[in-house]
Design an enzyme around this catalytic site. Structure first.
Site, PDB file in Angstrom:
ATOM      1  N   LYS A 136       5.984 -35.799  40.154  1.00  0.00           N
ATOM      2  CA  LYS A 136       4.560 -35.465  40.056  1.00  0.00           C
ATOM      3  C   LYS A 136       3.871 -36.427  39.080  1.00  0.00           C
ATOM      4  CE  LYS A 136       1.242 -31.952  38.855  1.00  0.00           C
ATOM      5  NZ  LYS A 136       0.898 -30.607  38.460  1.00  0.00           N
ATOM      6  N   GLU A 140      14.164 -39.836  33.371  1.00  0.00           N
ATOM      7  CA  GLU A 140      15.403 -39.820  34.165  1.00  0.00           C
ATOM      8  C   GLU A 140      15.141 -40.374  35.580  1.00  0.00           C
ATOM      9  OE1 GLU A 140      14.020 -37.386  32.369  1.00  0.00           O
ATOM     10  OE2 GLU A 140      15.437 -35.764  31.936  1.00  0.00           O
ATOM     11  N   GLY A 179       4.665 -28.621  39.601  1.00  0.00           N
ATOM     12  CA  GLY A 179       5.927 -29.219  40.064  1.00  0.00           C
ATOM     13  C   GLY A 179       6.837 -28.211  40.742  1.00  0.00           C
ATOM     14  N   ARG A 180       7.005 -27.019  40.131  1.00  0.00           N
ATOM     15  CA  ARG A 180       7.920 -26.022  40.714  1.00  0.00           C
ATOM     16  C   ARG A 180       7.283 -25.268  41.878  1.00  0.00           C
ATOM     17  NH1 ARG A 180       6.381 -25.163  35.716  1.00  0.00           N
ATOM     18  NH2 ARG A 180       5.114 -23.365  35.173  1.00  0.00           N
ATOM     19  N   GLU A 183      10.692 -21.267  33.877  1.00  0.00           N
ATOM     20  CA  GLU A 183       9.680 -22.235  33.436  1.00  0.00           C
ATOM     21  C   GLU A 183       8.278 -21.633  33.574  1.00  0.00           C
ATOM     22  OE1 GLU A 183       8.889 -26.298  35.278  1.00  0.00           O
ATOM     23  OE2 GLU A 183      10.148 -26.915  33.620  1.00  0.00           O
ATOM     24  N   HIS A 233      34.684 -14.058  42.155  1.00  0.00           N
ATOM     25  CA  HIS A 233      35.958 -14.517  41.589  1.00  0.00           C
ATOM     26  C   HIS A 233      35.718 -15.302  40.308  1.00  0.00           C
ATOM     27  CE1 HIS A 233      37.783 -13.148  45.317  1.00  0.00           C
ATOM     28  NE2 HIS A 233      36.731 -13.684  45.922  1.00  0.00           N
ATOM     29  N   LYS A 274      11.176 -33.740  24.884  1.00  0.00           N
ATOM     30  CA  LYS A 274      10.908 -35.066  25.466  1.00  0.00           C
ATOM     31  C   LYS A 274      10.434 -36.031  24.378  1.00  0.00           C
ATOM     32  CE  LYS A 274       9.434 -33.480  30.047  1.00  0.00           C
ATOM     33  NZ  LYS A 274       8.311 -33.330  30.961  1.00  0.00           N
TER      34      LYS A 274
HETATM   35  O1  F6P Z   1      10.381 -31.295  32.218  1.00  0.00           O
HETATM   36  C1  F6P Z   1       9.979 -30.281  33.066  1.00  0.00           C
HETATM   37  C2  F6P Z   1       9.222 -30.840  34.234  1.00  0.00           C
HETATM   38  O2  F6P Z   1       7.995 -31.287  33.840  1.00  0.00           O
HETATM   39  C3  F6P Z   1       9.093 -29.823  35.362  1.00  0.00           C
HETATM   40  O3  F6P Z   1       8.020 -28.990  35.192  1.00  0.00           O
HETATM   41  C4  F6P Z   1       9.001 -30.717  36.551  1.00  0.00           C
HETATM   42  O4  F6P Z   1       9.264 -30.036  37.744  1.00  0.00           O
HETATM   43  C5  F6P Z   1      10.040 -31.760  36.218  1.00  0.00           C
HETATM   44  O5  F6P Z   1       9.927 -31.925  34.822  1.00  0.00           O
HETATM   45  C6  F6P Z   1       9.890 -33.078  36.904  1.00  0.00           C
HETATM   46  O6  F6P Z   1       8.648 -33.649  36.641  1.00  0.00           O
HETATM   47  P1  F6P Z   1       8.054 -34.784  37.545  1.00  0.00           P
HETATM   48  O7  F6P Z   1       7.930 -34.262  38.915  1.00  0.00           O
HETATM   49  O8  F6P Z   1       6.743 -35.126  36.933  1.00  0.00           O
HETATM   50  O9  F6P Z   1       9.019 -35.952  37.495  1.00  0.00           O
END
Ligand code: F6P
Length: 535
Positions: free
Chosen positions: A203, A209, A266-267, A352, A383, A500
């Site tokens: 987003k 990462e 995002g979620r 979240e 299990h 972060k």
């Molecule tokens: O760090 C949490 C978050 O911001 C989530 O809310 C989001 O889904 C995820 O990181 C990934 O973010 P992005 O889609 O901006 O890479």
């Protein structure tokens, strides 16, 4: 103290919970053997049985009344009419508009509405070309497989739904989320890179990462295919993002960017272009069915009164368990490998969204909100952690999710899944006394089960893209209802920012850049130890 805890309804529920029999479910069944018929609800092809919870007619009425006094109906309307419910980020939450099957309903208003329709069309055309083999890579081979890079909401939804629906489809899709290089290397080794499409999903397009993985995959493809990074970007890479500028900065051209918007969390983004890998795997028509299934749940949620509203009931059962019986853990237990990623997905959705300490009025909350969500697929969890669910003093309410008819699973396997699913909730409810002589008493106490442990069962008549859409929307609206009762904003996530920022200061030190660690003594020790080991 927050307003809701001083309401009559909250007090009534507190008093009820303080009674000795408040958590006795077995007794409720002996008083009324038919209670399952009263405490269950059906919508479309989803059936929710919540009778194995310590809720009688009076508690249920108090809970419904709590929802009403929290202005749930007004808040539902506010959500669906695009009011700026995400107050800390000054934006609406428009995910429900994305899944309107035809023309996005009446929302959102222009020009966003036109943009949404345009993006949907762009996605549809791209999917069709990909599935017809018309998209070519740098060596002019058709693109036929996908490596998807993203994390959190940009990974959990697409991987859940693709895994659930792709079945025996021939398109190979690998999801790379962690910055640990293992997943990425596996994907690079197992895909024919000449025919691989790379989707970079983010987003913000600033998640480190995802960007590290994206740069690594472009570099590797360039070196393995002997072409420039620019060529790889042109022919193999697309982005799904709400930050077009940053995707451009990475070198992705406008035609390869599938946009979504700030107003899609995002979620909550699975319904947007973030669903691209799903549509590539199952085709755009089936992706639209997935949206339609969610829309059907939206309609039910907006129209049905609280007493017969499935997401509202699921939310209220949760509120009773969390706030009044103080059960702050919750297990998600799908009895199908198709839904094996659901616990991870719901962990982000619930924790979240509602794992907050301050309400919308800026007051500190004096009660627990989102429970600790964990889970795993049945029967595997039986299990591993089922022991804890049955006998630990910590009582964990469970959601059992099962598929009644599944044509892809042979009867013997399906019967074993369902009988185990039903047996687990029955065992949690009934428990078992181990009759014993004095001589064996101490051993037999270990074999006793108290029972009276609460659970919901969601039975899916038949599993397909529509029922999966409805199931996910059911949980989204459950989370929304709870946020309304707790008066918190479920659409922001400020709690992820501090880590972060600190990471941003630590990484350059580990990378050998100037500056020394100024962190707390423990953190400093760990950093210095790594540096020393490396030098
Ligand atoms: O760090 C949490 C978050 O911001 C989530 O809310 C989001 O889904 C995820 O990181 C990934 O973010 P992005 O889609 O901006 O890479």
């Amino acid at each position: 103290m927050s307003k809701i805890t001083t309401s009559t309804q909250w007090k009534q529920l507190e008093e009820k919970a303080a009674r000795e029999d408040s958590s006795k479910i077995k007794e409720l069944f002996s008083r009324d053997p038919n209670r399952a018929e009263k405490f269950s609800i059906e919508n479309g092809k989803l059936f929710l049985d919540y009778s194995k919870n310590p809720i009688d007619a009076e508690t249920f009425q108090y809970l419904v009344s709590l929802a009403k006094t929290s202005h749930l109906e007004e808040q539902k309307l506010a959500l669906f009419s695009g009011k700026k419910l995400n107050v800390t980020e000054d934006r609406p939450a428009l995910h429900t508009a994305l899944r309107h099957p035809d023309q996005l309903g009446s929302l959102p208003t222009p020009p966003l509405r036109e943009e949404m329709l345009r993006e949907r069309q762009k996605m549809s055309t791209f999917v069709e070309k990909f599935r017809d083999g018309l998209l070519l890579g740098v060596t002019k081979k058709s693109l036929t497989s996908v490596i998807h890079i993203g994390i959190g909401g940009s990974d959990l939804g697409p991987s859940l739904v693709t895994n659930a629906l792709a079945g025996k489809q021939k398109i190979k899709i690998s999801f790379v989320s962690n910055v640990d290089v293992t997943e990425l290397n596996k994907a690079l080794m197992t895909h024919d890179l000449e025919s691989t499409l790379i989707i970079i999903a983010s987003k913000t397009f600033s998640t480190s990462e995802t960007l590290i993985n994206a740069r690594a995959v472009i570099r590797e493809m360039s070196s393995k295919l002997g072409k420039s990074e620019k060529d790889i970007l042109n022919d193999h890479v697309v982005a799904t993002t709400a930050n077009i500028g940053r995707a451009h900065d990475l070198g992705i051209s406008e035609s390869k960017i599938f946009a979504f918007w700030e107003s899609i969390g995002g979620r909550y983004s699975i319904w947007s272009s973030v669903g691209l890998p799903i549509a590539l795997a199952i085709g755009f028509d089936r992706f639209c069915n997935f949206l339609a299934g969610a829309h059907q749940m939206d309609k039910h949620f907006i129209e049905a009164p609280a007493e017969v509203n499935m997401p509202t009931i699921l939310a209220l059962v949760g509120i009773w368990n969390i706030n009044f019986l103080r059960r702050v853990t919750h297990a998600v237990l799908p009895y199908s490998d198709k839904l094996k990623l659901l616990p991870d997905y719901l962990q982000q959705l619930e924790m979240e969204s509602n794992g907050k300490q301050i309400n919308k009025a800026g007051q500190r909350l004096d009660f627990p909100t989102a429970p600790v969500i964990f889970g795993g697929r049945g029967t595997n969890f039986q299990h591993s952690f089922a022991q804890h669910l049955h006998q630990s003093p910590v009582i964990t309410p469970c959601d059992f999710i099962a598929i009644a008819k599944d044509q892809q699973t042979p009867n013997e396997h399906q019967d074993c899944l369902l009988s185990n699913c039903f047996a687990q909730s029955e065992a949690l409810l009934l428990g078992s006394d181990c009759e014993s002589s004095d001589a064996t008493k101490s051993v037999d106490a270990h074999k006793s089960f108290d029972g009276d442990r609460p659970s919901n069962t969601i039975l899916i008549d038949e599993f397909d893209e529509k029922t999966l859409g409805a199931l996910i929307a059911l949980y989204e609206h459950k989370v929304f209802c709870q946020s309304v009762i707790w008066n918190i904003n479920p659409f922001d996530q400020w709690g992820v920012e501090l880590g972060k920022n600190i990471e941003g200061a630590i990484r350059p030190i580990l990378a050998g850049g100037p500056g020394s660690a100024t962190q707390n003594g423990s953190t400093r020790l760990l950093i210095e130890r790594v540096k020393k080991l490396r030098s």
